[in-house]
Each structure stands twice: as C-alpha cells, then as structure tokens.
Design a protein around this motif. Sequence first.
Motif, PDB file in Angstrom:
ATOM      1  N   ALA A   1       0.810  -1.212   0.000  1.00 53.95           N
ATOM      2  CA  ALA A   1       0.000   0.000   0.000  1.00 53.95           C
ATOM      3  C   ALA A   1       0.846   1.265   0.000  1.00 53.95           C
ATOM      4  CB  ALA A   1      -0.923   0.005   1.218  1.00 53.95           C
ATOM      5  N   GLN A   2       2.113   1.135   0.364  1.00 51.78           N
ATOM      6  CA  GLN A   2       2.975   2.303   0.446  1.00 51.78           C
ATOM      7  C   GLN A   2       3.488   2.697  -0.934  1.00 51.78           C
ATOM      8  OE1 GLN A   2       6.127   1.361   3.130  1.00 51.78           O
ATOM      9  NE2 GLN A   2       4.768   0.892   4.832  1.00 51.78           N
ATOM     10  N   THR A   3       3.904   3.948  -1.040  1.00 47.63           N
ATOM     11  CA  THR A   3       4.561   4.393  -2.261  1.00 47.63           C
ATOM     12  C   THR A   3       5.939   3.768  -2.312  1.00 47.63           C
ATOM     13  OG1 THR A   3       3.399   6.502  -2.186  1.00 47.63           O
ATOM     14  CG2 THR A   3       5.384   6.388  -3.549  1.00 47.63           C
ATOM     15  N   GLU A   4       6.255   3.111  -3.437  1.00 44.54           N
ATOM     16  CA  GLU A   4       7.545   2.448  -3.554  1.00 44.54           C
ATOM     17  C   GLU A   4       8.597   3.483  -3.929  1.00 44.54           C
ATOM     18  OE1 GLU A   4       6.095  -0.212  -6.394  1.00 44.54           O
ATOM     19  OE2 GLU A   4       5.656  -1.809  -4.972  1.00 44.54           O
ATOM     20  N   GLU A   5       9.640   3.562  -3.127  1.00 42.69           N
ATOM     21  CA  GLU A   5      10.670   4.563  -3.324  1.00 42.69           C
ATOM     22  C   GLU A   5      11.957   3.912  -3.789  1.00 42.69           C
ATOM     23  OE1 GLU A   5      10.861   6.308   0.495  1.00 42.69           O
ATOM     24  OE2 GLU A   5       8.942   7.350   0.316  1.00 42.69           O
ATOM     25  N   ALA A   6      12.878   4.730  -4.270  1.00 42.94           N
ATOM     26  CA  ALA A   6      14.115   4.205  -4.838  1.00 42.94           C
ATOM     27  C   ALA A   6      15.050   3.637  -3.782  1.00 42.94           C
ATOM     28  CB  ALA A   6      14.831   5.307  -5.615  1.00 42.94           C
ATOM     29  N   GLY A   7      15.065   4.217  -2.586  1.00 37.68           N
ATOM     30  CA  GLY A   7      15.968   3.740  -1.551  1.00 37.68           C
ATOM     31  C   GLY A   7      15.496   2.427  -0.957  1.00 37.68           C
ATOM     32  N   HIS A   8      16.390   1.722  -0.287  1.00 37.55           N
ATOM     33  CA  HIS A   8      15.972   0.470   0.327  1.00 37.55           C
ATOM     34  C   HIS A   8      16.782   0.195   1.576  1.00 37.55           C
ATOM     35  CE1 HIS A   8      19.496  -1.945  -0.941  1.00 37.55           C
ATOM     36  NE2 HIS A   8      19.456  -1.224  -2.038  1.00 37.55           N
ATOM     37  N   GLY A   9      16.181  -0.577   2.493  1.00 40.20           N
ATOM     38  CA  GLY A   9      16.865  -0.965   3.708  1.00 40.20           C
ATOM     39  C   GLY A   9      17.581  -2.287   3.526  1.00 40.20           C
ATOM     40  N   ASP A  10      17.815  -2.962   4.643  1.00 35.94           N
ATOM     41  CA  ASP A  10      18.640  -4.160   4.608  1.00 35.94           C
ATOM     42  C   ASP A  10      17.853  -5.464   4.658  1.00 35.94           C
ATOM     43  OD1 ASP A  10      20.955  -2.618   4.533  1.00 35.94           O
ATOM     44  OD2 ASP A  10      21.021  -2.456   6.720  1.00 35.94           O
ATOM     45  N   THR A  11      16.582  -5.424   5.020  1.00 33.93           N
ATOM     46  CA  THR A  11      15.838  -6.673   5.129  1.00 33.93           C
ATOM     47  C   THR A  11      15.461  -7.182   3.739  1.00 33.93           C
ATOM     48  OG1 THR A  11      13.608  -5.720   5.181  1.00 33.93           O
ATOM     49  CG2 THR A  11      14.841  -5.778   7.273  1.00 33.93           C
ATOM     50  N   PRO A  12      15.216  -8.486   3.604  1.00 30.38           N
ATOM     51  CA  PRO A  12      14.794  -9.011   2.296  1.00 30.38           C
ATOM     52  C   PRO A  12      13.557  -8.316   1.747  1.00 30.38           C
ATOM     53  CG  PRO A  12      15.445 -10.807   3.739  1.00 30.38           C
ATOM     54  CD  PRO A  12      15.440  -9.567   4.589  1.00 30.38           C
ATOM     55  N   THR A  13      12.618  -7.977   2.631  1.00 32.67           N
ATOM     56  CA  THR A  13      11.407  -7.300   2.166  1.00 32.67           C
ATOM     57  C   THR A  13      11.717  -5.892   1.679  1.00 32.67           C
ATOM     58  OG1 THR A  13       9.994  -8.610   3.630  1.00 32.67           O
ATOM     59  CG2 THR A  13       9.101  -6.513   2.842  1.00 32.67           C
ATOM     60  N   ASP A  14      12.615  -5.182   2.378  1.00 31.21           N
ATOM     61  CA  ASP A  14      13.032  -3.851   1.922  1.00 31.21           C
ATOM     62  C   ASP A  14      13.663  -3.935   0.534  1.00 31.21           C
ATOM     63  OD1 ASP A  14      12.225  -2.606   4.270  1.00 31.21           O
ATOM     64  OD2 ASP A  14      14.196  -2.799   5.214  1.00 31.21           O
ATOM     65  N   ILE A  15      14.515  -4.921   0.349  1.00 25.11           N
ATOM     66  CA  ILE A  15      15.205  -5.067  -0.934  1.00 25.11           C
ATOM     67  C   ILE A  15      14.219  -5.464  -2.027  1.00 25.11           C
ATOM     68  CG2 ILE A  15      17.011  -6.341  -2.156  1.00 25.11           C
ATOM     69  CD1 ILE A  15      18.416  -6.628   0.600  1.00 25.11           C
TER      70      ILE A  15
END
Length: 212
Positions: A78-92
């Motif tokens: 539901a969130q806006t997908e942004e270019a940056g990412h964190g470290d978890t598999p879901t973030d990636i």
Amino acid sequence: MLHAPTVADDTVRRYYYIYDSRTVRTLVMDRVTGDEFRWEEDVRLPLLEHMVARRSERYLRRFALWCARQVMPHDVRAQTEEAGHGDTPTDIARYLIAAVQGDLDSGGITACRDEARQTTVDAVVHAATIGLSQMNPEAARLLSAQSCTHPDATQAAMDAAHMAERYAEFVAFRRREEHHDPSRVPTPGEAVRNMRQRQIDAILDHLIEDLG
C-alpha cells in the motif's frame, strides 16, 4: 475456467536451485532429470505468449510485477515504492519492484532495473543458496521481486511466478507447524496450487478484457 494442472509433486521437493553468477539468476532445476526445469511444460507459458501476441512484451513484465506484489506484505504494497531500500529481504524486494516499475513508467528504459539487479546481488545469493533451502518465505519473496529484473521478459515472468509459489508453500509449511490443528491449515501443496490458480486467473482476466 482453466485450472492449474495437478502434478505428482509441485512443491519445492520437485526442484533444487543453483545461483548462476553469469546471468545473476537463480536456476530452477528439476530433481528428476538434473536439468534446468523446462517452462514449456507449464500451462502459464502459452497463455502468456498469447497475451504478448495480442499486446506487447511489456505485459510479461507487468505480470512478473503482479506476481511479486502478491507476496509482499499488505502494508508494504500500500505504500509508495521509493528508490531507496533498507537491509531486510522485504526492503530489498520493495526496492527491486520499484526499479522495474520505474523503468516501465519511463517507457522501457532499463537503467533503474539494471542497477537494482547489480546492487542487490549479495542479498540474492544469500536468498538463493541459504534461504530457499531453509524454506524461508522472505527469501522466496525477495527472489520473486528480483526475477522481475531479468533482461528477458518471459524469463522474468516465469521465475517471478515460480518464486511466488515457493513463498506460498513456505508460509503454509510454517503455519501448519505453528497451528494447534494443522488439518485446518492448507497443505503446502494446496497453497502452491492456489497461488498458481490465482496467476492463471489473472492472465485469463486480461485475455477476457481483450476479447470483450
């Protein structure tokens, strides 16, 4: 309605996986033959090819994204997908999906997709070599998203669909282990077939729209 065919065993026991550093892809191997699994045997492939003939190759990329998004958490979807990412598999996974969508929105430029494919290699290798063997749903989620970045759109679609099935299977396996009455929870095989049927239905829905 076209139903997903029932095979002797369409769970992870039918496959094993090898990470191919040359193609930056997780190869799906057939345990019976020892060869790479032939997607020509999959009922989804001719349906997708028919859709490409009616529309364009971009449909395959959109289908791959649809498959990957089906296994993302609802709050993330539901969130806006942004270019940056964190470290978890879901973030990636979220980052990879955003990169592919960005390229589609830009009219087919592959710069974002290619960069995402190269910068997430370490996480993908870990998911392919360790996560899948541990039946980790997050690993399958990440690999479904990463599949969307494959240069070949048909490969992207089939790999994303396959890894979405693995996600459904692994989640079902864990739920049955944790549930006080496993008989009330779908088996991993049922979860795989349900996911495959959803994918087939999604393709047919688009086909019906075209015919209408």
